[in-house]
Structures are given as C-alpha cells and as structure tokens.
Motif scaffolding. Structure first.
Motif, PDB file in Angstrom:
ATOM      1  N   GLU A 132      -3.481   7.437   9.040  1.00  0.00           N
ATOM      2  CA  GLU A 132      -2.885   8.379   9.631  1.00  0.00           C
ATOM      3  C   GLU A 132      -2.672   9.262   8.647  1.00  0.00           C
ATOM      4  OE1 GLU A 132       0.512  10.602  10.841  1.00  0.00           O
ATOM      5  OE2 GLU A 132       0.890   8.968   9.306  1.00  0.00           O
ATOM      6  N   ASP A 133      -2.547  10.710   9.318  1.00  0.00           N
ATOM      7  CA  ASP A 133      -2.589  11.690   8.304  1.00  0.00           C
ATOM      8  C   ASP A 133      -1.229  11.699   6.940  1.00  0.00           C
ATOM      9  OD1 ASP A 133      -3.670  14.395  10.610  1.00  0.00           O
ATOM     10  OD2 ASP A 133      -4.644  12.932   9.250  1.00  0.00           O
ATOM     11  N   SER A 134      -0.232  11.430   7.373  1.00  0.00           N
ATOM     12  CA  SER A 134       0.854  11.308   6.401  1.00  0.00           C
ATOM     13  C   SER A 134       0.887  10.377   5.518  1.00  0.00           C
ATOM     14  CB  SER A 134       2.305  11.078   7.472  1.00  0.00           C
ATOM     15  OG  SER A 134       2.592   9.761   7.858  1.00  0.00           O
ATOM     16  N   VAL A 135      -0.149   9.338   5.536  1.00  0.00           N
ATOM     17  CA  VAL A 135      -0.197   8.235   4.404  1.00  0.00           C
ATOM     18  C   VAL A 135      -1.542   8.573   3.711  1.00  0.00           C
ATOM     19  CG1 VAL A 135       1.196   6.841   6.024  1.00  0.00           C
ATOM     20  CG2 VAL A 135      -1.338   6.443   5.919  1.00  0.00           C
ATOM     21  N   LYS A 136      -2.462   9.515   4.263  1.00  0.00           N
ATOM     22  CA  LYS A 136      -3.527   9.449   3.282  1.00  0.00           C
ATOM     23  C   LYS A 136      -3.228   9.981   1.725  1.00  0.00           C
ATOM     24  CE  LYS A 136      -6.706  10.984   7.206  1.00  0.00           C
ATOM     25  NZ  LYS A 136      -7.434  12.188   7.897  1.00  0.00           N
ATOM     26  N   GLY A 137      -3.827   9.240   1.049  1.00  0.00           N
ATOM     27  CA  GLY A 137      -3.733   9.516  -0.397  1.00  0.00           C
ATOM     28  C   GLY A 137      -2.538   8.858  -0.915  1.00  0.00           C
ATOM     29  N   ARG A 138      -1.802   8.104  -0.180  1.00  0.00           N
ATOM     30  CA  ARG A 138      -0.695   7.217  -0.655  1.00  0.00           C
ATOM     31  C   ARG A 138      -0.889   5.808  -0.442  1.00  0.00           C
ATOM     32  NH1 ARG A 138       4.274   7.979   1.365  1.00  0.00           N
ATOM     33  NH2 ARG A 138       3.624   8.818   3.437  1.00  0.00           N
ATOM     34  N   PHE A 139      -1.595   5.516   0.796  1.00  0.00           N
ATOM     35  CA  PHE A 139      -1.687   4.047   1.045  1.00  0.00           C
ATOM     36  C   PHE A 139      -3.054   3.658   1.058  1.00  0.00           C
ATOM     37  CE2 PHE A 139       2.456   3.946   4.285  1.00  0.00           C
ATOM     38  CZ  PHE A 139       3.064   4.347   3.073  1.00  0.00           C
ATOM     39  N   THR A 140      -3.350   2.548   0.976  1.00  0.00           N
ATOM     40  CA  THR A 140      -4.543   1.628   0.935  1.00  0.00           C
ATOM     41  C   THR A 140      -4.619   0.461   1.958  1.00  0.00           C
ATOM     42  OG1 THR A 140      -5.120   2.898  -1.175  1.00  0.00           O
ATOM     43  CG2 THR A 140      -6.574   1.130  -0.414  1.00  0.00           C
ATOM     44  N   ILE A 141      -5.505   0.527   2.543  1.00  0.00           N
ATOM     45  CA  ILE A 141      -5.639  -0.911   3.339  1.00  0.00           C
ATOM     46  C   ILE A 141      -6.824  -1.435   2.705  1.00  0.00           C
ATOM     47  CG2 ILE A 141      -6.995   0.299   5.222  1.00  0.00           C
ATOM     48  CD1 ILE A 141      -5.553  -1.639   7.241  1.00  0.00           C
ATOM     49  N   SER A 142      -6.824  -2.610   2.681  1.00  0.00           N
ATOM     50  CA  SER A 142      -7.832  -3.553   2.019  1.00  0.00           C
ATOM     51  C   SER A 142      -7.705  -5.166   2.688  1.00  0.00           C
ATOM     52  CB  SER A 142      -7.819  -3.666   0.638  1.00  0.00           C
ATOM     53  OG  SER A 142      -6.679  -4.323   0.237  1.00  0.00           O
ATOM     54  N   ARG A 143      -8.845  -5.667   2.782  1.00  0.00           N
ATOM     55  CA  ARG A 143      -8.844  -7.100   3.349  1.00  0.00           C
ATOM     56  C   ARG A 143      -9.551  -8.001   2.361  1.00  0.00           C
ATOM     57  NH1 ARG A 143     -11.115  -7.000   9.032  1.00  0.00           N
ATOM     58  NH2 ARG A 143     -10.872  -9.123   8.933  1.00  0.00           N
ATOM     59  N   ASP A 144      -9.225  -9.447   2.100  1.00  0.00           N
ATOM     60  CA  ASP A 144      -9.784 -10.314   1.366  1.00  0.00           C
ATOM     61  C   ASP A 144     -10.269 -11.317   2.589  1.00  0.00           C
ATOM     62  OD1 ASP A 144     -10.733 -12.429   0.087  1.00  0.00           O
ATOM     63  OD2 ASP A 144      -9.621 -12.039  -1.454  1.00  0.00           O
ATOM     64  N   ASN A 145     -11.831 -11.307   3.149  1.00  0.00           N
ATOM     65  CA  ASN A 145     -11.876 -12.093   3.899  1.00  0.00           C
ATOM     66  C   ASN A 145     -12.035 -13.805   3.656  1.00  0.00           C
ATOM     67  OD1 ASN A 145     -12.121 -10.359   6.002  1.00  0.00           O
ATOM     68  ND2 ASN A 145     -14.274 -10.059   5.916  1.00  0.00           N
ATOM     69  N   ALA A 146     -12.169 -13.803   2.384  1.00  0.00           N
ATOM     70  CA  ALA A 146     -11.949 -15.408   1.812  1.00  0.00           C
ATOM     71  C   ALA A 146     -10.637 -15.528   1.798  1.00  0.00           C
ATOM     72  CB  ALA A 146     -12.777 -15.259   0.340  1.00  0.00           C
ATOM     73  N   LYS A 147      -9.716 -14.827   1.749  1.00  0.00           N
ATOM     74  CA  LYS A 147      -8.210 -15.406   1.785  1.00  0.00           C
ATOM     75  C   LYS A 147      -7.698 -15.093   2.948  1.00  0.00           C
ATOM     76  CE  LYS A 147      -7.403 -14.670  -3.059  1.00  0.00           C
ATOM     77  NZ  LYS A 147      -6.688 -13.913  -4.275  1.00  0.00           N
ATOM     78  N   ASN A 148      -8.378 -14.727   3.970  1.00  0.00           N
ATOM     79  CA  ASN A 148      -7.770 -14.460   5.630  1.00  0.00           C
ATOM     80  C   ASN A 148      -6.491 -13.532   5.391  1.00  0.00           C
ATOM     81  OD1 ASN A 148      -9.735 -16.090   6.213  1.00  0.00           O
ATOM     82  ND2 ASN A 148      -8.379 -17.704   7.041  1.00  0.00           N
ATOM     83  N   THR A 149      -6.649 -12.465   4.525  1.00  0.00           N
ATOM     84  CA  THR A 149      -5.359 -11.667   4.267  1.00  0.00           C
ATOM     85  C   THR A 149      -6.015 -10.361   4.257  1.00  0.00           C
ATOM     86  OG1 THR A 149      -4.451 -13.492   2.903  1.00  0.00           O
ATOM     87  CG2 THR A 149      -3.654 -11.107   2.736  1.00  0.00           C
ATOM     88  N   VAL A 150      -5.157  -9.377   4.991  1.00  0.00           N
ATOM     89  CA  VAL A 150      -5.108  -7.964   4.616  1.00  0.00           C
ATOM     90  C   VAL A 150      -3.919  -7.340   4.058  1.00  0.00           C
ATOM     91  CG1 VAL A 150      -4.000  -7.430   7.089  1.00  0.00           C
ATOM     92  CG2 VAL A 150      -5.755  -5.828   6.296  1.00  0.00           C
ATOM     93  N   TYR A 151      -4.177  -6.245   3.456  1.00  0.00           N
ATOM     94  CA  TYR A 151      -3.256  -5.708   2.444  1.00  0.00           C
ATOM     95  C   TYR A 151      -2.971  -4.294   2.962  1.00  0.00           C
ATOM     96  CZ  TYR A 151      -4.437  -9.701  -0.369  1.00  0.00           C
ATOM     97  OH  TYR A 151      -4.734 -11.065  -0.788  1.00  0.00           O
ATOM     98  N   LEU A 152      -1.700  -3.803   2.536  1.00  0.00           N
ATOM     99  CA  LEU A 152      -1.238  -2.308   2.614  1.00  0.00           C
ATOM    100  C   LEU A 152      -0.523  -1.781   1.347  1.00  0.00           C
ATOM    101  CD1 LEU A 152      -1.499   0.133   4.313  1.00  0.00           C
ATOM    102  CD2 LEU A 152       0.657  -0.175   5.066  1.00  0.00           C
ATOM    103  N   GLN A 153      -1.364  -1.152   0.423  1.00  0.00           N
ATOM    104  CA  GLN A 153      -0.634  -0.840  -0.725  1.00  0.00           C
ATOM    105  C   GLN A 153      -0.191   0.666  -0.571  1.00  0.00           C
ATOM    106  OE1 GLN A 153      -0.287  -2.321  -3.851  1.00  0.00           O
ATOM    107  NE2 GLN A 153       0.849  -0.769  -4.418  1.00  0.00           N
ATOM    108  N   MET A 154       1.266   0.645  -0.728  1.00  0.00           N
ATOM    109  CA  MET A 154       1.987   1.768  -0.230  1.00  0.00           C
ATOM    110  C   MET A 154       2.495   2.484  -1.625  1.00  0.00           C
ATOM    111  SD  MET A 154       3.927   0.508   3.006  1.00  0.00           S
ATOM    112  CE  MET A 154       5.106  -0.601   2.393  1.00  0.00           C
ATOM    113  N   ASN A 155       1.889   3.553  -1.912  1.00  0.00           N
ATOM    114  CA  ASN A 155       2.347   4.285  -3.152  1.00  0.00           C
ATOM    115  C   ASN A 155       3.244   5.589  -2.932  1.00  0.00           C
ATOM    116  OD1 ASN A 155       1.249   2.112  -4.720  1.00  0.00           O
ATOM    117  ND2 ASN A 155      -0.658   3.583  -4.758  1.00  0.00           N
TER     118      ASN A 155
END
Length: 126
Positions: free
Chosen positions: A62-85
């Motif tokens: 979403e525009d307001s979080v571009k450059g600040r938030f990063t979504i990632s996933r680790d399929n081996a750990k069945n986990t999705v992350y949201l890094q918020m800076n």
C-alpha cells in the motif's frame, strides 16, 4: 483448512521498528497459497498493507508503507513476516494476516482472502 497465528505486535515509539510474524498450519501446503497483511484502525475499514505471492516472487505494498515495510515469507517455516520500520502514529492498528488459497497472487481485497488470523495490536506513540 488453514490456521493462522500472528505475533510480534506491541507498543513502539515513532521512528521505531517491529517485526510481525504469522505462523500457518493445516493440511494445505503453505507454499501453495498467497498471503497478505491487513490492518484496521478504530472506526476505519480493514485495508491491505502488503501481500506476497505463493512463491514470494511478487509483492504488493500500500502506498503509505512503501519504503518502510517489507513483507517476506519462509516456506520452510510456514511463516510470513512483516518488517515495519520508521513507524508512524498513523500505523497504529490491529494487524491481521490472511491466506488466499485460490489466486496465489497478490490480492488486495479482503474478500478474496479465505482464512484470517486473530490479529495483533500495533501501537505507535508520538
């Protein structure tokens, strides 16, 4: 069936960082479906923050979080992350992860997601 459990929320000062995690479980393979992070502030509708395809090869922000938030996933750990800076007070909301088991892409509409976590509160103080 898919079960989703978020963690990592909390209280942080403006400019700080948090990392949200969403652990998935169930009979369906985690690597077969897309994931999204949504948020809902009091009195506002739930809206997409970020989404990631089943492989992780496509993402949406979403525009307001571009450059600040990063979504990632680790399929081996069945986990999705949201890094918020660089968090801002306007990021304060309940954050939900959700699974889209149909499209596999980066859907932005809440109604296209099939399973939801219980939510985790993020509060950013000024």
């Amino acid at each position: 069936q898919v079960q989703l459990v978020e963690s990592g929320g909390g209280l942080v000062q403006a400019g700080g960082s948090l990392r949200l995690s969403c652990a998935a479980s169930g009979r369906r393979s985690f690597s077969s479906y897309a994931m999204g992070w949504f948020r809902q502030a009091p009195g506002k509708e739930r809206g997409v923050v970020a989404a990631i395809s089943w492989s992780g090869g496509r993402t949406y922000y979403e525009d307001s979080v571009k450059g600040r938030f990063t979504i990632s996933r680790d399929n081996a750990k069945n986990t999705v992350y949201l890094q918020m800076n660089s968090l801002k007070p306007e990021d304060t909301a309940v954050y939900y992860c959700a699974a889209d088991i149909v499209s596999g892409g980066v859907a932005t509409v809440p109604g296209l997601y099939d399973y939801w976590g219980q939510g985790t509160q993020v509060t950013v103080s000024s």
